[in-house]
Design an enzyme around this catalytic site. Structure first.
Site, PDB file in Angstrom:
ATOM      1  N   GLY A 112     -19.321  -8.720  31.303  1.00  0.00           N
ATOM      2  CA  GLY A 112     -20.054  -7.467  31.200  1.00  0.00           C
ATOM      3  C   GLY A 112     -21.213  -7.453  32.177  1.00  0.00           C
ATOM      4  O   GLY A 112     -21.676  -8.505  32.626  1.00  0.00           O
ATOM      5  N   CYS A 113     -21.709  -6.275  32.504  1.00  0.00           N
ATOM      6  CA  CYS A 113     -22.757  -6.174  33.535  1.00  0.00           C
ATOM      7  C   CYS A 113     -24.079  -6.808  33.077  1.00  0.00           C
ATOM      8  O   CYS A 113     -24.578  -7.733  33.715  1.00  0.00           O
ATOM      9  CB  CYS A 113     -22.945  -4.723  33.949  1.00  0.00           C
ATOM     10  SG  CYS A 113     -23.245  -3.568  32.590  1.00  0.00           S
ATOM     11  N   HIS A 114     -24.649  -6.327  31.975  1.00  0.00           N
ATOM     12  CA  HIS A 114     -25.891  -6.934  31.472  1.00  0.00           C
ATOM     13  C   HIS A 114     -25.686  -8.421  31.187  1.00  0.00           C
ATOM     14  O   HIS A 114     -26.542  -9.258  31.511  1.00  0.00           O
ATOM     15  CB  HIS A 114     -26.334  -6.247  30.178  1.00  0.00           C
ATOM     16  CG  HIS A 114     -26.742  -4.828  30.314  1.00  0.00           C
ATOM     17  ND1 HIS A 114     -27.904  -4.433  30.936  1.00  0.00           N
ATOM     18  CD2 HIS A 114     -26.132  -3.690  29.887  1.00  0.00           C
ATOM     19  CE1 HIS A 114     -28.015  -3.112  30.879  1.00  0.00           C
ATOM     20  NE2 HIS A 114     -26.951  -2.643  30.247  1.00  0.00           N
ATOM     21  N   SER A 116     -23.727 -10.543  32.531  1.00  0.00           N
ATOM     22  CA  SER A 116     -23.641 -11.381  33.733  1.00  0.00           C
ATOM     23  C   SER A 116     -25.001 -11.926  34.135  1.00  0.00           C
ATOM     24  O   SER A 116     -25.148 -13.109  34.446  1.00  0.00           O
ATOM     25  CB  SER A 116     -23.046 -10.568  34.894  1.00  0.00           C
ATOM     26  OG  SER A 116     -21.692 -10.272  34.670  1.00  0.00           O
ATOM     27  N   PHE A 277     -28.666  -7.550  40.806  1.00  0.00           N
ATOM     28  CA  PHE A 277     -27.321  -7.350  41.350  1.00  0.00           C
ATOM     29  C   PHE A 277     -26.947  -5.894  41.144  1.00  0.00           C
ATOM     30  O   PHE A 277     -27.757  -5.094  40.648  1.00  0.00           O
ATOM     31  CB  PHE A 277     -26.310  -8.285  40.670  1.00  0.00           C
ATOM     32  CG  PHE A 277     -26.308  -8.240  39.164  1.00  0.00           C
ATOM     33  CD1 PHE A 277     -25.284  -7.614  38.468  1.00  0.00           C
ATOM     34  CD2 PHE A 277     -27.331  -8.848  38.424  1.00  0.00           C
ATOM     35  CE1 PHE A 277     -25.277  -7.581  37.078  1.00  0.00           C
ATOM     36  CE2 PHE A 277     -27.326  -8.815  37.033  1.00  0.00           C
ATOM     37  CZ  PHE A 277     -26.296  -8.176  36.354  1.00  0.00           C
TER      38      PHE A 277
END
Length: 306
Positions: A112-114, A116, A277
């Site tokens: 997942g983005c958060h 990561s 990122f």
């Protein structure tokens, strides 16, 4: 020629993966007629034909698709939340898990983005014994609105949008965010962090911050820098010293890129750990392409923007 099928190519992540792969001459993107998109038998046949399948689907649909894929030898990269804490799947963060484990896997769960950013910041410190696995942490994370998918993008870009969208908005306020499970599972933490995600009025980019107090650290801020410096030596996730944009750190600094910057600021009493990122890059489609490259045995940075 490698045959790739993107199941769910109309969503934000699926579209980004399609756009990236359409430029690669060695990739043949195969498809299924729209009227057969929900036909299990038809999907099973296209799954068998493909060398790699990307699942860009809601969790329930991804689990159903995974069931159909059990009868194939096709490699799968699932971008949903469905399998990120499943021990039968490999968590697709090679800098943490190891490139060799991903290359040997047929079932890869894209992070997942958060999550990561949080995993990148905490996993090396837990592994080194710098912080205990039962530590209580707080994570603050700000993201561009593209992280909310097509509906949120349309909402933010609408001429009639609410005036409340001009300012950052906190969400996940019930502390039940879907990324919390992997934020504990991958670093090996016993306690879920207090997680404060924020969406703001910019398209893409992400800044994840974890704070530490002296009482929770087995060492100093310099020790953290040494741990990160030795842990992250690749081109995609990298530790940078003395990151300071005149006293600021912009969440949009890595927009349009596929790498992740790890930095440390503060002092020996109070430390802030930051990962920056792109939520659509290393936080989504960029990570998926990196995992595909590893599965194919090519340079993991191929077609990535670093």
């Amino acid at each position: 020629m490698t045959k790739v099928f993107i199941d769910g190519s109309s969503g934000t992540t699926g579209l980004k993966i399609y756009d990236r792969l359409s430029e690669r001459k060695e990739i043949d993107i195969i498809s299924i007629p729209e009227e057969l998109r929900k036909d299990a038998d038809a999907k099973k046949e296209v799954y068998k034909e493909a060398d790699i399948v990307f699942l860009c689907l809601p969790d329930a649909a991804a689990k159903e698709a995974a069931g159909l894929l059990e009868e194939t030898d096709t490699a799968v990269i699932d971008t949903s939340t469905a399998h990120r804490t499943d021990p039968n799947w490999t968590y697709g963060f090679p800098e943490i898990i190891g490139t060799d484990k991903i290359s040997a896997s047929k079932r890869v769960a894209n992070p997942g983005c958060h999550a990561s950013g949080f995993v990148a910041l905490t996993a090396p410190l837990v592994k080194a014994g710098f912080i205990k696995d039962d530590i209580s942490l707080t994570c603050f994370s700000i993201t561009g609105y593209s992280g909310g998918g097509k509906k949120m993008i349309a909402e933010y870009e609408s001429p009639e949008r609410s005036k409340l969208l001009k300012a950052p908005r906190q969400y996940g306020i019930t502390q039940q965010h879907k990324h919390l499970k992997e934020m504990m599972y991958v670093p090996g933490l016993k306690n879920a962090p207090v997680f404060c995600p924020i969406v703001a009025d910019f398209y893409s980019g992400m800044e994840v911050t974890v704070s530490l107090f002296k009482k929770d650290m087995k060492g100093t801020i310099r020790d953290i820098e040494e741990i990160y410096g030795s842990f992250y030596k690749g081109k995609i996730v990298h530790f940078d010293e003395n990151v300071d944009e005149e006293g600021f750190l912009s969440a949009a600094a890595f927009s349009g890129r596929d790498d992740m910057q790890i930095s440390v600021n503060g002092n020996d009493d109070r430390v802030i750990l930051t990962a920056r990122f792109d939520n659509l890059g290393k936080g989504a489609s960029g990570a998926a392409i990196q995992n595909m490259n590893i599965l194919l045995g090519t340079d993991e940075t191929e077609e990535l923007v670093l």
